[in-house]
Design an enzyme around this catalytic site. Structure first.
Site, PDB file in Angstrom:
ATOM      1  N   HIS A  71       0.838  -1.200   0.000  1.00  0.00           N
ATOM      2  CA  HIS A  71       0.000   0.000   0.000  1.00  0.00           C
ATOM      3  C   HIS A  71       0.875   1.252   0.000  1.00  0.00           C
ATOM      4  O   HIS A  71       0.641   2.190  -0.770  1.00  0.00           O
ATOM      5  CB  HIS A  71      -0.903  -0.009   1.228  1.00  0.00           C
ATOM      6  CG  HIS A  71      -1.716   1.234   1.396  1.00  0.00           C
ATOM      7  ND1 HIS A  71      -3.021   1.340   0.949  1.00  0.00           N
ATOM      8  CD2 HIS A  71      -1.426   2.442   1.947  1.00  0.00           C
ATOM      9  CE1 HIS A  71      -3.480   2.557   1.217  1.00  0.00           C
ATOM     10  NE2 HIS A  71      -2.530   3.224   1.831  1.00  0.00           N
ATOM     11  N   GLU A  72       1.894   1.272   0.849  1.00  0.00           N
ATOM     12  CA  GLU A  72       2.769   2.440   0.937  1.00  0.00           C
ATOM     13  C   GLU A  72       3.569   2.638  -0.345  1.00  0.00           C
ATOM     14  O   GLU A  72       3.756   3.771  -0.795  1.00  0.00           O
ATOM     15  CB  GLU A  72       3.705   2.290   2.140  1.00  0.00           C
ATOM     16  CG  GLU A  72       3.000   2.290   3.488  1.00  0.00           C
ATOM     17  CD  GLU A  72       2.184   3.545   3.719  1.00  0.00           C
ATOM     18  OE1 GLU A  72       2.576   4.620   3.236  1.00  0.00           O
ATOM     19  OE2 GLU A  72       1.136   3.446   4.371  1.00  0.00           O
ATOM     20  N   GLU A 121      -6.105   7.019  -1.707  1.00  0.00           N
ATOM     21  CA  GLU A 121      -6.098   5.865  -0.813  1.00  0.00           C
ATOM     22  C   GLU A 121      -6.652   4.625  -1.509  1.00  0.00           C
ATOM     23  O   GLU A 121      -6.112   3.523  -1.379  1.00  0.00           O
ATOM     24  CB  GLU A 121      -6.913   6.164   0.449  1.00  0.00           C
ATOM     25  CG  GLU A 121      -6.247   7.138   1.405  1.00  0.00           C
ATOM     26  CD  GLU A 121      -4.959   6.599   1.993  1.00  0.00           C
ATOM     27  OE1 GLU A 121      -4.787   5.359   2.048  1.00  0.00           O
ATOM     28  OE2 GLU A 121      -4.099   7.394   2.393  1.00  0.00           O
TER      29      GLU A 121
END
Length: 287
Positions: free
Chosen positions: A132-133, A191
């Site tokens: 995700h990062e 996101e």
């Protein structure tokens, strides 16, 4: 447990800065531009990477970093070392020894994982978080986050790339950036795209994609106590972790890969294998 959710901050710069007079070269316009009120500002990926690299270097010096033989480092090497060049990015990674539950990646490719996160997540869950990062870096969200932070800290003109002069940010100004970063947020779209990147990362490398759902559910279960104010602030502009977990679940179902996730055993300690030497005896033949 104090928790700073990794989902809200892709470019987290927490600087416990001393009052030393150290200065770091980070931009290309003199600090006097702050007083001149220059409004125009261009900020490239290279600018973001340069600032991130220096900020992370400073943060590494003010945090307890796990050594090369530490169990946390060995575990991160084992599960993530093979992905140091993921998607053409040059990633470097370290573990911060702290009980905080957090992880972040910055525009220069620095990935920092907190031992508190490694204590509650198994290998696949950690990979989902790191994926995700990395998604925020690959999608250039980290550049946008840094630019917004500089604007909030009133330091945009000090780092503008429209002059050949080299600006120097003092520790105090880096402290302003650090404080502003604590409140920085990504958009819902950013996101969601990072969530998608994480799922694709897991699927591409043959990992259990159901760990994405599990990681979000685990974070949701950890959201009480001291972190309540932080998470309520995060949720004002971000999807709820439970909703994101459900999205990951539905995608796994659509791919025919869904199954209830069972967390694997977690071991952050150095495993010492004892070897025993067997004695051999030679029997004499009877004459």
């Amino acid at each position: 447990m104090k928790i700073k959710s990794f989902l809200a901050i892709a470019l987290l710069v927490i600087l416990n800065i001393s009052k030393a007079n150290a200065q770091i070269n980070l931009g290309e316009k003199a600090l006097g531009a702050l007083q001149n009120g220059v409004a125009s500002f261009t900020f490239s990926n290279e600018d973001a990477a340069k600032l991130s690299k220096e900020a992370v270097r400073k943060m590494d010096s003010t945090n307890v970093v796990a050594g090369p033989k530490d169990g946390y480092t060995l575990r991160l090497n084992r599960i993530f070392g093979k992905h140091a060049s993921e998607n053409g990015l040059a990633l470097n990674y370290k573990v911060y020894l702290t009980k905080e539950v957090n992880a972040f990646a910055t525009a220069d490719g620095s990935v920092r994982v907190y031992s508190g996160l490694m204590d509650i997540m198994d290998d696949n869950q950690l990979l989902a978080v790191i994926g995700h990062e990395i998604g925020h870096v690959a999608n250039e969200d980290t550049k946008d986050a840094m630019k917004a932070t500089l604007r909030k800290a009133a330091l945009i003109d000090a780092i503008s790339s429209q002059s050949d002069k080299v600006a120097k940010l003092t520790d105090s100004q880096l402290g302003q950036i650090g404080n502003a970063m604590l409140d920085s947020k990504h958009s819902r779209k950013q996101e969601s795209e990072a969530d998608t990147y994480s799922y694709d990362f897991m699927k591409k490398h043959g990992y259990d994609v159901n760990a994405v759902e599990s990681a979000f559910n685990l974070l949701a279960s950890q959201s009480g106590g001291a972190s309540a104010d932080f998470l309520s602030r995060m949720m004002s502009s971000h999807p709820d972790p439970k909703d994101r977990a459900e999205t990951a679940k539905q995608r796994a179902i659509a791919d025919g890969l869904y199954k209830a996730y069972v967390q694997k055993p977690i071991n952050n300690k150095v495993v010492v294998t004892k070897t025993t030497t067997k004695k051999t005896t030679t029997k004499k033949k009877k004459k």
